[in-house]
Design a protein around this motif. Structure first.
Motif, PDB file in Angstrom:
ATOM      1  N   THR A 166      -7.026  -5.907   8.415  1.00 10.50           N
ATOM      2  CA  THR A 166      -6.903  -4.801   9.359  1.00 10.50           C
ATOM      3  C   THR A 166      -7.061  -3.488   8.607  1.00 10.50           C
ATOM      4  OG1 THR A 166      -5.178  -6.196  10.292  1.00 10.50           O
ATOM      5  CG2 THR A 166      -5.476  -4.042  11.284  1.00 10.50           C
ATOM      6  N   GLN A 167      -7.550  -2.489   9.307  1.00 14.31           N
ATOM      7  CA  GLN A 167      -7.740  -1.184   8.688  1.00 14.31           C
ATOM      8  C   GLN A 167      -6.408  -0.658   8.168  1.00 14.31           C
ATOM      9  OE1 GLN A 167     -10.265   1.464  10.807  1.00 14.31           O
ATOM     10  NE2 GLN A 167      -9.323   3.268   9.890  1.00 14.31           N
ATOM     11  N   GLY A 168      -6.420  -0.163   6.920  1.00  9.92           N
ATOM     12  CA  GLY A 168      -5.224   0.421   6.337  1.00  9.92           C
ATOM     13  C   GLY A 168      -4.358  -0.558   5.578  1.00  9.92           C
ATOM     14  N   GLU A 169      -4.822  -1.787   5.440  1.00 12.00           N
ATOM     15  CA  GLU A 169      -4.033  -2.758   4.685  1.00 12.00           C
ATOM     16  C   GLU A 169      -4.183  -2.529   3.183  1.00 12.00           C
ATOM     17  OE1 GLU A 169      -3.003  -6.992   5.997  1.00 12.00           O
ATOM     18  OE2 GLU A 169      -5.046  -6.731   6.749  1.00 12.00           O
ATOM     19  N   PHE A 170      -3.191  -2.992   2.420  1.00 13.06           N
ATOM     20  CA  PHE A 170      -3.197  -2.920   0.957  1.00 13.06           C
ATOM     21  C   PHE A 170      -2.961  -4.347   0.468  1.00 13.06           C
ATOM     22  CE2 PHE A 170      -1.186  -0.414  -2.858  1.00 13.06           C
ATOM     23  CZ  PHE A 170      -2.282  -0.754  -3.639  1.00 13.06           C
ATOM     24  N   ILE A 171      -4.012  -4.966  -0.074  1.00 13.87           N
ATOM     25  CA  ILE A 171      -3.986  -6.401  -0.336  1.00 13.87           C
ATOM     26  C   ILE A 171      -4.246  -6.701  -1.803  1.00 13.87           C
ATOM     27  CG2 ILE A 171      -5.086  -8.630   0.252  1.00 13.87           C
ATOM     28  CD1 ILE A 171      -5.882  -7.401   2.917  1.00 13.87           C
ATOM     29  N   ALA A 172      -3.532  -7.688  -2.340  1.00 17.98           N
ATOM     30  CA  ALA A 172      -3.834  -8.205  -3.676  1.00 17.98           C
ATOM     31  C   ALA A 172      -4.346  -9.628  -3.532  1.00 17.98           C
ATOM     32  CB  ALA A 172      -2.591  -8.178  -4.542  1.00 17.98           C
ATOM     33  N   ILE A 173      -5.384  -9.934  -4.322  1.00 23.15           N
ATOM     34  CA  ILE A 173      -5.877 -11.306  -4.341  1.00 23.15           C
ATOM     35  C   ILE A 173      -5.557 -11.877  -5.713  1.00 23.15           C
ATOM     36  CG2 ILE A 173      -7.934 -12.757  -4.277  1.00 23.15           C
ATOM     37  CD1 ILE A 173      -9.087 -10.812  -2.229  1.00 23.15           C
ATOM     38  N   MET A 208      -2.518   1.938 -10.394  1.00 25.17           N
ATOM     39  CA  MET A 208      -1.969   1.363  -9.161  1.00 25.17           C
ATOM     40  C   MET A 208      -1.346   2.438  -8.292  1.00 25.17           C
ATOM     41  SD  MET A 208      -2.985  -1.574  -9.041  1.00 25.17           S
ATOM     42  CE  MET A 208      -2.196  -1.923  -7.474  1.00 25.17           C
ATOM     43  N   GLU A 209      -0.762   3.462  -8.954  1.00 25.20           N
ATOM     44  CA  GLU A 209      -0.193   4.550  -8.159  1.00 25.20           C
ATOM     45  C   GLU A 209      -1.284   5.305  -7.393  1.00 25.20           C
ATOM     46  OE1 GLU A 209       2.304   6.427 -11.042  1.00 25.20           O
ATOM     47  OE2 GLU A 209       3.928   5.011 -10.584  1.00 25.20           O
ATOM     48  N   ILE A 210      -2.441   5.450  -8.038  1.00 18.85           N
ATOM     49  CA  ILE A 210      -3.560   6.099  -7.335  1.00 18.85           C
ATOM     50  C   ILE A 210      -3.968   5.280  -6.115  1.00 18.85           C
ATOM     51  CG2 ILE A 210      -5.998   6.760  -7.499  1.00 18.85           C
ATOM     52  CD1 ILE A 210      -5.466   7.389 -10.484  1.00 18.85           C
ATOM     53  N   PHE A 211      -4.083   3.947  -6.315  1.00 22.77           N
ATOM     54  CA  PHE A 211      -4.464   3.090  -5.181  1.00 22.77           C
ATOM     55  C   PHE A 211      -3.420   3.162  -4.074  1.00 22.77           C
ATOM     56  CE2 PHE A 211      -7.146   0.504  -8.247  1.00 22.77           C
ATOM     57  CZ  PHE A 211      -8.351   0.905  -7.687  1.00 22.77           C
ATOM     58  N   ALA A 212      -2.148   3.129  -4.466  1.00 18.99           N
ATOM     59  CA  ALA A 212      -1.069   3.170  -3.481  1.00 18.99           C
ATOM     60  C   ALA A 212      -1.140   4.480  -2.698  1.00 18.99           C
ATOM     61  CB  ALA A 212       0.281   3.021  -4.183  1.00 18.99           C
ATOM     62  N   ARG A 213      -1.398   5.584  -3.411  1.00 19.78           N
ATOM     63  CA  ARG A 213      -1.467   6.881  -2.733  1.00 19.78           C
ATOM     64  C   ARG A 213      -2.637   6.918  -1.742  1.00 19.78           C
ATOM     65  NH1 ARG A 213      -2.885  10.648  -6.696  1.00 19.78           N
ATOM     66  NH2 ARG A 213      -4.932  10.799  -5.706  1.00 19.78           N
ATOM     67  N   LEU A 214      -3.781   6.383  -2.210  1.00 22.33           N
ATOM     68  CA  LEU A 214      -4.956   6.357  -1.324  1.00 22.33           C
ATOM     69  C   LEU A 214      -4.646   5.587  -0.046  1.00 22.33           C
ATOM     70  CD1 LEU A 214      -7.820   5.655  -3.885  1.00 22.33           C
ATOM     71  CD2 LEU A 214      -7.558   7.693  -2.452  1.00 22.33           C
ATOM     72  N   ASN A 215      -3.917   4.450  -0.222  1.00 21.85           N
ATOM     73  CA  ASN A 215      -3.589   3.615   0.925  1.00 21.85           C
ATOM     74  C   ASN A 215      -2.589   4.317   1.843  1.00 21.85           C
ATOM     75  OD1 ASN A 215      -1.403   1.195   1.792  1.00 21.85           O
ATOM     76  ND2 ASN A 215      -3.573   0.900   2.348  1.00 21.85           N
ATOM     77  N   ARG A 216      -1.535   4.870   1.234  1.00 24.86           N
ATOM     78  CA  ARG A 216      -0.476   5.478   2.042  1.00 24.86           C
ATOM     79  C   ARG A 216      -0.916   6.799   2.656  1.00 24.86           C
ATOM     80  NH1 ARG A 216       2.789   1.891  -0.972  1.00 24.86           N
ATOM     81  NH2 ARG A 216       1.766   0.195   0.090  1.00 24.86           N
ATOM     82  N   THR A 219      -8.286   1.288   3.298  1.00 26.91           N
ATOM     83  CA  THR A 219      -8.043  -0.138   3.165  1.00 26.91           C
ATOM     84  C   THR A 219      -8.341  -0.473   1.703  1.00 26.91           C
ATOM     85  OG1 THR A 219      -8.857  -0.397   5.405  1.00 26.91           O
ATOM     86  CG2 THR A 219      -8.665  -2.405   4.073  1.00 26.91           C
ATOM     87  N   VAL A 220      -7.337  -1.025   0.995  1.00 31.55           N
ATOM     88  CA  VAL A 220      -7.523  -1.288  -0.435  1.00 31.55           C
ATOM     89  C   VAL A 220      -7.316  -2.771  -0.717  1.00 31.55           C
ATOM     90  CG1 VAL A 220      -6.750  -0.719  -2.781  1.00 31.55           C
ATOM     91  CG2 VAL A 220      -6.694   1.036  -1.001  1.00 31.55           C
ATOM     92  N   ILE A 221      -8.291  -3.391  -1.367  1.00 29.40           N
ATOM     93  CA  ILE A 221      -8.150  -4.796  -1.769  1.00 29.40           C
ATOM     94  C   ILE A 221      -8.364  -4.870  -3.274  1.00 29.40           C
ATOM     95  CG2 ILE A 221      -8.981  -7.160  -1.447  1.00 29.40           C
ATOM     96  CD1 ILE A 221     -10.094  -6.320   1.260  1.00 29.40           C
ATOM     97  N   ASP A 255       0.953  -4.806  -0.108  1.00 32.61           N
ATOM     98  CA  ASP A 255       1.738  -5.283   1.023  1.00 32.61           C
ATOM     99  C   ASP A 255       1.492  -6.755   1.332  1.00 32.61           C
ATOM    100  OD1 ASP A 255       2.329  -2.598   1.214  1.00 32.61           O
ATOM    101  OD2 ASP A 255       0.786  -2.239   2.738  1.00 32.61           O
ATOM    102  N   ARG A 256       0.365  -7.262   0.784  1.00 36.24           N
ATOM    103  CA  ARG A 256      -0.017  -8.630   1.163  1.00 36.24           C
ATOM    104  C   ARG A 256      -0.696  -9.285  -0.030  1.00 36.24           C
ATOM    105  NH1 ARG A 256      -4.692  -9.556   5.754  1.00 36.24           N
ATOM    106  NH2 ARG A 256      -4.905 -11.816   5.539  1.00 36.24           N
ATOM    107  N   ILE A 257      -0.279 -10.501  -0.377  1.00 37.93           N
ATOM    108  CA  ILE A 257      -0.884 -11.199  -1.507  1.00 37.93           C
ATOM    109  C   ILE A 257      -1.552 -12.475  -0.999  1.00 37.93           C
ATOM    110  CG2 ILE A 257      -0.474 -12.335  -3.730  1.00 37.93           C
ATOM    111  CD1 ILE A 257       1.931 -10.488  -4.130  1.00 37.93           C
TER     112      ILE A 257
END
Ligand SMILES: Nc1ncnc2c1ncn2[C@@H]1O[C@H](COP(=O)(O)OP(=O)(O)OP(=O)(O)O)[C@@H](O)[C@H]1O
Ligand SMILES: [Mg+2]
Lengths: 233, 404
Positions: free
Chosen positions: A33-40, A185-193, A198-200, A213-215
């Protein structure tokens, strides 16, 4: 704002080298979904990079469907995929992939050149992107004059050129120490928040994954676990 | 669009590999410089030759007995060109033949006081100076009564006057010369000035050019086998020459090819056709060296594409389309070739300038040539750059990114 930005259906990727064939992705279905922050996550060789390359429109699946913002990517020509990569997706690589002998600023300008942004506007936009990653003072440095963490920040600034909705990062902290990893990671988190991107990201480290938020965990080309860290959303 | 970016990119990549770029350009440099040098020298030479012909007399013609046609039978007095034949020619072509005289010359040692020297004596008819760009500065030219009376008269040039008599005006002085075995005293009746032509410069023999009545040189009889004519420049010389020799053959009751003619214009046409052939040969050499240069460019561009595979992958991942990569590499090979063309042009002009400087001739540079040379090299660069550029443009992004 719960729009489905990425949807893959029964996706498979088969590598064939003579008699040897490897099924890197095996019938995967997934939706983001748009705006998700996911780790694979997943073991080496489990197909994470293969998936990221397909999501980034750098590679095509052997079978299955990939819908990006509802559009079937499989039907697009190579040049149309280039345009999607240019406008909709920012890709960050483990090995930075900055263009050698080309300044940080010029590296960041590159996607805008291909996106036909006017030369007069480009430099200002690229400088403000470098400012976002805290590298204003390194704008005119060449990649070989930058540390690993700085290189990766330039790469992120470059991925953000043309304001793509989706940021894909394949092991962005794989070559960095824990301090630099945290900064990234803080940069990615800021971009997401803050920016709603949407960051994967792909990672091997649990503490890096915990920024998200999701692994999603892979094994042998299949998803074996899909956990939501932030409770019900 | 991306043009300025691509040009900047190409220049920086050429600068990055200076030595390699230079070696790559070498084929083009050699090709273009030799073409520019040779064509510039050719154009200058052509200009000199045509100017030379102009001053020497574009309207000069020679009519002569064709010795090959008379090889089998002994030559008769009546076969030769006689004074009445010359009169008949003048009567038949009053507007076309402006001057005609037997072409005879001789040379002789002479001594004036203690000054020794050699005189080249050309036999002329009256009014010779009117047609051959001579300026009489003292006295007069050989005239009709000198001719009719076989008078011992001579017209010398200013240099000879200065050399023998130590003054410019030597009218009234005499030379003692040997003509046909007998010693004669020739009186100077005129001094002329003539711009030295290239032929005069080449003929740096110690002899001075002088003119005497042609009748003085005709001792045995008044026949000749060689006529010098100055003809009307408005006529087509080949046609007029043909008419003259055919008319001569008819009145002498001979086969048409018994007499022949030669004219400056016909000779110049011949020289021009030789120069034309030469430029075709140069063109062929140029084409070969440019092809070789082009292959060099193709080779180095292929190396460059391989070296930069990863960079191409990165560019594609950032949104570069096939066309963008294609133009990037095409422009690089074109600029490489065009710079080679420019260096070649400068080098060629330099070589031509040195060559012409040694020959003492003004260099003629055709700006069209330069444009053509640089433009053509760019086309060569484009043609030979196409294959490597297409190879680069068609790279699969993911394969290119994985390349190590
Ligand atoms: N170009 C290729 N040709 C053949 N096989 C390939 C190719 N690329 C990947 N593979 C295979 O596909 C499988 C998945 O590879 P992938 O790179 O996606 O793994 P990964 O999960 O990213 O591993 P890692 O964590 O080590 O980066 C592996 O078994 C790999 O050997
Ligand atoms: Mg991987």
């Amino acid at each position: 704002m719960n729009e489905e930005i990425i949807k893959i259906e029964k996706l498979s990727k088969l590598y064939e080298n003579g008699d040897l064939s490897v099924k890197a992705l095996d019938n995967i279905s997934l939706s983001v979904t748009q705006g998700e922050f996911i780790a694979i996550m997943g073991a080496s060789g489990s197909g994470k990079s293969t998936l990221m390359n397909i999501l980034g429109c750098l590679d095509r699946p052997t079978e299955g469907y990939y819908y990006l913002e509802g559009i079937d990517v499989g039907e697009k020509t190579d040049d149309e995929l280039s345009e999607i990569r240019n406008r909709k997706i920012g890709f960050v690589f483990q090995s930075f992939n900055l263009i050698p002998r080309t300044s940080a600023l010029q590296n960041v300008e590159l996607p805008m050149i291909y996106g036909k942004v006017k030369a007069s506007e480009r430099t200002g936009m690229a400088l403000s992107l470098l400012e976002q990653v805290g590298l204003t003072d390194r704008a005119h440095h060449m990649p070989n004059e930058l540390s690993g963490g700085q290189k990766q920040r330039v790469a992120i600034a470059r991925a953000l050129a043309n304001c793509p909705q989706i940021i894909l990062a394949d092991e962005p902290t794989g070559n960095l120490d824990s301090h630099s990893s945290e900064e990234i990671m803080e940069i990615f988190a800021r971009l997401n928040r803050k920016e709603g991107n949407t960051v994967i990201i792909v990672t091997h480290e649990r503490d890096v994954a915990e920024f998200t938020d999701r692994i999603i965990t892979f094994k042998d080309g299949s998803v074996i676990k899909d956990e939501n860290l932030k409770g019900v959303s | 669009m991306l043009l300025t970016e691509n040009i900047k990119l190409a220049l920086s990549s050429i600068k990055m590999n200076k030595m390699r770029s230079f070696l790559t350009m070498l084929g083009i440099i050699i090709g273009i410089s030799s073409v520019i040098a040779i064509t510039s020298i050719g154009a200058s030479a052509e200009a000199v030759v045509s100017k030379e012909f102009q001053s020497f007399g574009m309207n000069n013609m020679y009519v002569y007995l064709n010795w090959e046609a008379v090889r089998d039978q002994p030559i008769q007095y009546a076969d030769l060109i006689l004074p009445e034949d010359i009169e008949a020619l003048q009567a038949r072509f009053p507007d076309d033949i402006l001057y005609v005289a037997p072409s005879i010359s001789a040379s002789s040692e002479t001594k004036v006081g203690r000054v020794r020297g050699k005189l080249g004596m050309t036999g002329v008819a009256a009014d010779y100076n009117k047609f051959y760009h001579m300026e009489m500065i003292h006295g007069r030219m050989i005239n009709q009564s000198d001719l009719d009376g076989k008078r011992d008269r001579i017209v010398i040039d200013e240099a000879a006057s200065g050399y023998f008599f130590n003054k410019s005006d030597s009218v009234g002085e005499t030379f003692t010369v040997t003509l046909n075995g007998e010693s004669r005293d020739l009186t100077v009746v005129g001094v002329f000035r003539k711009e030295a032509s290239l032929f005069d410069q080449l003929n740096t023999g110690e002899s001075y050019t002088t003119y005497i009545p042609y009748s003085l040189l005709q001792t045995v009889d008044d026949s000749t086998s060689y006529l010098e004519l100055y003809i009307n420049g408005d006529k087509d010389q080949t046609q007029l020459g043909g008419e003259i020799v055919r008319y001569l053959a008819r009145i002498k009751d001979k086969v048409p090819e018994f007499y022949r003619f030669e004219s400056a214009e016909v000779q110049m046409d011949m020289i021009n056709s030789v120069l034309g052939t030469l430029s075709i040969a140069i063109g062929a050499i140029a084409a070969i060296s440019l092809v070789v240069g082009g292959i060099g460019i193709m080779n180095i561009m292929l190396v460059s594409v391989t070296e930069r595979t990863r960079e191409i992958g990165i560019r594609k991942s950032l949104g570069a389309r096939t066309k963008d990569i294609l133009t990037q590499f095409l422009i690089e090979s074109m600029i490489l070739a065009a710079i080679g063309g420019m260096i070649g042009t400068l080098l060629g002009i330099g070589i031509a300038a040195i060559g012409m400087g040694i020959a003492g001739v003004a260099l003629i540079i055709d700006p069209m040539m330069i444009l053509l040379a640089v433009g053509f090299s760019a086309v060569v660069g484009m043609f030979f750059g196409l294959y490597p550029a297409r190879k680069a443009a068609r790279l699969d992004p993911i394969e290119a990114l994985r390349y190590e």
